[in-house]
Design an enzyme around this catalytic site. Structure first.
Site, PDB file in Angstrom:
ATOM      1  N   ASP A  43     -14.846 -11.195 -53.486  1.00 37.13           N
ATOM      2  CA  ASP A  43     -13.412 -11.510 -53.520  1.00 37.13           C
ATOM      3  C   ASP A  43     -12.561 -10.255 -53.339  1.00 37.13           C
ATOM      4  O   ASP A  43     -11.673 -10.205 -52.489  1.00 37.13           O
ATOM      5  CB  ASP A  43     -13.059 -12.057 -54.923  1.00 37.13           C
ATOM      6  CG  ASP A  43     -12.828 -13.548 -54.923  1.00 37.13           C
ATOM      7  OD1 ASP A  43     -12.366 -14.082 -53.915  1.00 37.13           O
ATOM      8  OD2 ASP A  43     -13.113 -14.169 -55.973  1.00 37.13           O
ATOM      9  N   GLU A  66      -5.056 -14.192 -53.545  1.00 41.08           N
ATOM     10  CA  GLU A  66      -5.353 -14.669 -54.879  1.00 41.08           C
ATOM     11  C   GLU A  66      -5.476 -13.548 -55.917  1.00 41.08           C
ATOM     12  O   GLU A  66      -4.999 -13.675 -57.037  1.00 41.08           O
ATOM     13  CB  GLU A  66      -6.662 -15.472 -54.815  1.00 41.08           C
ATOM     14  CG  GLU A  66      -6.861 -16.341 -56.016  1.00 41.08           C
ATOM     15  CD  GLU A  66      -8.025 -17.314 -55.840  1.00 41.08           C
ATOM     16  OE1 GLU A  66      -8.673 -17.319 -54.776  1.00 41.08           O
ATOM     17  OE2 GLU A  66      -8.275 -18.052 -56.792  1.00 41.08           O
ATOM     18  N   ASP A 122      -7.259 -16.573 -48.809  1.00 38.54           N
ATOM     19  CA  ASP A 122      -8.196 -16.870 -49.888  1.00 38.54           C
ATOM     20  C   ASP A 122      -9.484 -16.120 -49.536  1.00 38.54           C
ATOM     21  O   ASP A 122     -10.202 -16.500 -48.615  1.00 38.54           O
ATOM     22  CB  ASP A 122      -8.468 -18.375 -50.032  1.00 38.54           C
ATOM     23  CG  ASP A 122      -9.148 -18.677 -51.372  1.00 38.54           C
ATOM     24  OD1 ASP A 122      -9.784 -17.765 -51.924  1.00 38.54           O
ATOM     25  OD2 ASP A 122      -9.028 -19.818 -51.863  1.00 38.54           O
ATOM     26  N   ASP A 125     -13.042 -18.692 -50.887  1.00 37.71           N
ATOM     27  CA  ASP A 125     -12.618 -20.002 -51.358  1.00 37.71           C
ATOM     28  C   ASP A 125     -13.888 -20.803 -51.673  1.00 37.71           C
ATOM     29  O   ASP A 125     -14.835 -20.788 -50.886  1.00 37.71           O
ATOM     30  CB  ASP A 125     -11.817 -20.681 -50.240  1.00 37.71           C
ATOM     31  CG  ASP A 125     -11.331 -22.056 -50.648  1.00 37.71           C
ATOM     32  OD1 ASP A 125     -11.041 -22.267 -51.839  1.00 37.71           O
ATOM     33  OD2 ASP A 125     -11.238 -22.931 -49.762  1.00 37.71           O
ATOM     34  N   THR A 127     -15.649 -20.551 -54.901  1.00 40.46           N
ATOM     35  CA  THR A 127     -16.515 -19.517 -55.495  1.00 40.46           C
ATOM     36  C   THR A 127     -17.788 -20.104 -56.113  1.00 40.46           C
ATOM     37  O   THR A 127     -18.844 -19.476 -56.066  1.00 40.46           O
ATOM     38  CB  THR A 127     -15.746 -18.716 -56.567  1.00 40.46           C
ATOM     39  OG1 THR A 127     -15.213 -19.623 -57.503  1.00 40.46           O
ATOM     40  CG2 THR A 127     -14.620 -17.932 -55.946  1.00 40.46           C
ATOM     41  N   SER A 247     -14.804 -25.766 -51.178  1.00 42.69           N
ATOM     42  CA  SER A 247     -13.949 -24.964 -50.288  1.00 42.69           C
ATOM     43  C   SER A 247     -13.265 -25.772 -49.179  1.00 42.69           C
ATOM     44  O   SER A 247     -13.439 -26.983 -49.067  1.00 42.69           O
ATOM     45  CB  SER A 247     -14.743 -23.821 -49.649  1.00 42.69           C
ATOM     46  OG  SER A 247     -15.433 -24.261 -48.491  1.00 42.69           O
ATOM     47  N   LYS A 250     -14.112 -28.639 -46.212  1.00 45.72           N
ATOM     48  CA  LYS A 250     -13.752 -30.065 -46.126  1.00 45.72           C
ATOM     49  C   LYS A 250     -12.751 -30.319 -44.995  1.00 45.72           C
ATOM     50  O   LYS A 250     -12.836 -31.327 -44.295  1.00 45.72           O
ATOM     51  CB  LYS A 250     -13.182 -30.546 -47.477  1.00 45.72           C
ATOM     52  CG  LYS A 250     -14.231 -30.541 -48.589  1.00 45.72           C
ATOM     53  CD  LYS A 250     -13.703 -31.097 -49.893  1.00 45.72           C
ATOM     54  CE  LYS A 250     -12.863 -30.173 -50.716  1.00 45.72           C
ATOM     55  NZ  LYS A 250     -13.525 -28.946 -51.207  1.00 45.72           N
TER      56      LYS A 250
HETATM   57  P1  AMP Z   1     -12.741 -26.829 -54.098  1.00 49.94           P
HETATM   58  O1  AMP Z   1     -13.759 -25.907 -53.536  1.00 49.94           O
HETATM   59  O2  AMP Z   1     -12.227 -27.825 -53.130  1.00 49.94           O
HETATM   60  O3  AMP Z   1     -13.168 -27.407 -55.409  1.00 49.94           O
HETATM   61  O4  AMP Z   1     -11.469 -25.943 -54.376  1.00 49.94           O
HETATM   62  C1  AMP Z   1     -11.549 -24.726 -55.052  1.00 49.94           C
HETATM   63  C2  AMP Z   1     -10.172 -24.384 -55.539  1.00 49.94           C
HETATM   64  O5  AMP Z   1      -9.692 -25.395 -56.428  1.00 49.94           O
HETATM   65  C3  AMP Z   1     -10.119 -23.121 -56.338  1.00 49.94           C
HETATM   66  O6  AMP Z   1      -9.900 -22.038 -55.481  1.00 49.94           O
HETATM   67  C4  AMP Z   1      -8.948 -23.346 -57.285  1.00 49.94           C
HETATM   68  O7  AMP Z   1      -7.804 -22.650 -56.830  1.00 49.94           O
HETATM   69  C5  AMP Z   1      -8.677 -24.822 -57.203  1.00 49.94           C
HETATM   70  N1  AMP Z   1      -8.661 -25.515 -58.504  1.00 49.94           N
HETATM   71  C6  AMP Z   1      -8.983 -25.030 -59.715  1.00 49.94           C
HETATM   72  N2  AMP Z   1      -8.801 -25.981 -60.678  1.00 49.94           N
HETATM   73  C7  AMP Z   1      -8.350 -27.086 -60.057  1.00 49.94           C
HETATM   74  C8  AMP Z   1      -7.967 -28.403 -60.499  1.00 49.94           C
HETATM   75  N3  AMP Z   1      -8.010 -28.737 -61.777  1.00 49.94           N
HETATM   76  N4  AMP Z   1      -7.547 -29.279 -59.583  1.00 49.94           N
HETATM   77  C9  AMP Z   1      -7.496 -28.944 -58.283  1.00 49.94           C
HETATM   78  N5  AMP Z   1      -7.858 -27.707 -57.810  1.00 49.94           N
HETATM   79  C10 AMP Z   1      -8.266 -26.794 -58.675  1.00 49.94           C
HETATM   80 MG    MG Z   2      -9.752 -21.064 -53.376  1.00 47.15          MG
END
Ligand code: AMP
Ligand code: MG
Length: 337
Positions: A43, A66, A122, A125, A127, A247, A250
């Site tokens: 990161d 970020e 990001d 993205d 992680t 990430s 999608k």
């Molecule tokens: P994903 O890989 O689609 O799960 O997205 C990852 C991102 O979701 C992270 O970089 C966070 O910024 C974000 N994130 C963290 N907590 C939440 C939450 N409760 N609802 C939606 N997004 C979140």
């Molecule tokens: Mg992210």
């Protein structure tokens, strides 16, 4: 936009190299332990490299990213800073000092003037996906007065095809997805040493029949969130099980026509989506002919600072099923009130 696009592609390629290097140092089986150091190193090193390159190439453009540098400046984090600096030095000439690396990282916290253009990054993205050696992305976008002008998304672990992950064109080297506003979206396959391989335009799927639509959603979400998305999808008449990916990969699978829908919703009313989690992916999907709004059908507003403060959830589709998904979401959410 040509010079911005070339800059973004080259910079994201260096970021991919850092991520692969750091990921290769994660011992097998280590990802399920609680040690997040590898992702922190990647990161911070990616953010420093992108910020340093941006400062040189477009010195007047601010960067929203970020990470910050305040913890990293404390003596307890000296060891981490030296690891980050080592990775940065592999990508940047001039042997940058740790202090320079810190200053590059800190640029990501600059105040943003919503009436001007800014870059958004990001660095890693998804992680959790990165640590599991599954899906993650590096996402860089250029935003002007709330509209995304350019987006580059690297998906270094994404198979060429989800249905056939061992197909010849998915040697496990991933792809870049690039889009410029009004200019369409392209997929560039990554070759060995992250050479840019075959390049082709991508389009969303033309499937309007929900019974034939595939869809995707987050891996990391509460069971209740997944229950809500399942109800919406069921109402639309979609019958497939979701592909769960971390990430902005999608957005890529919607843009390349594999998924007809990416649905995201947090039951936490106070959660606001972060600009860096969406800007690049939204443009890639839209320029591939798709449609992206929030769960109420509102356009995403990238002029509100670091969060999409006026939006809730994400609906990204091939366009053909968009209204049906919004309608189903409205009904499901109303019944839950
Ligand atoms: P994903 O890989 O689609 O799960 O997205 C990852 C991102 O979701 C992270 O970089 C966070 O910024 C974000 N994130 C963290 N907590 C939440 C939450 N409760 N609802 C939606 N997004 C979140
Ligand atoms: Mg992210």
């Amino acid at each position: 936009m040509e010079s911005e696009l070339n800059f973004a592609v080259e910079t994201v390629r260096s970021a991919v190299r850092i991520c692969r290097q750091v990921q290769s140092e994660i011992a097998p089986g280590r990802w399920d332990k609680e040690d997040r150091t590898p992702v922190t190193v990647a990161d911070l090193a990616v953010q420093a490299v992108v910020s340093g390159a941006l400062g040189e190439r477009f010195p007047r453009d601010p960067l929203m990213a970020e990470e910050g540098s305040s913890e990293l400046r404390t003596p307890e984090w000296a060891e981490l800073l030296s690891r980050v600096t080592e990775h940065v030095r592999l990508m940047r000439s001039g042997n940058p000092a740790p202090q320079t690396v810190l200053n590059w990282i800190e640029r990501g916290q600059q105040p943003i003037d919503p009436d001007k253009r800014y870059w958004v990054l990001d660095p890693v993205d998804g992680t959790k996906g990165f640590l599991r050696k599954e899906q993650y992305a590096i996402a860089l976008a250029l935003v002007d007065r709330g509209r995304v002008l350019l987006g580059v998304l690297a998906c270094p672990n994404l198979p060429g095809s989800l249905a056939d992950p061992l197909a010849a064109n998915s040697a496990g080297l991933g792809q870049l997805y690039v889009a410029t506003r009004g200019g369409g979206a392209e997929r560039i396959d990554l070759g060995p040493e992250d050479a840019l391989g075959s390049r082709r335009r991508i389009r969303v799927s033309t499937t309007a029949d929900p019974a034939l639509v595939r869809w995707c959603e987050r891996v990391e979400s509460s069971d209740r969130n997944h229950d809500l998305t399942a109800q919406v999808v069921d109402r639309v008449g979609i019958r497939s099980v979701p592909d769960r990916l971390d990430s902005q990969a999608k957005y890529a699978v919607v843009a390349r026509g594999e998924s007809g829908l990416y649905l995201r919703h947090s039951l936490n009313r106070n959660y606001r989506e972060k600009v860096w989690d969406h800007a690049a992916g939204v443009l890639v999907t839209a320029e591939a002919g798709g449609q992206v709004t929030d769960i109420s059908g509102r356009p995403l507003d990238f002029s509100r600072g670091r969060e999409l403060s006026d939006n809730h959830g994400i609906v990204a589709t091939n366009g053909l099923i968009h209204e049906r998904v919004l309608e189903a979401a409205r009904e499901v959410l109303e019944r839950m009130q």
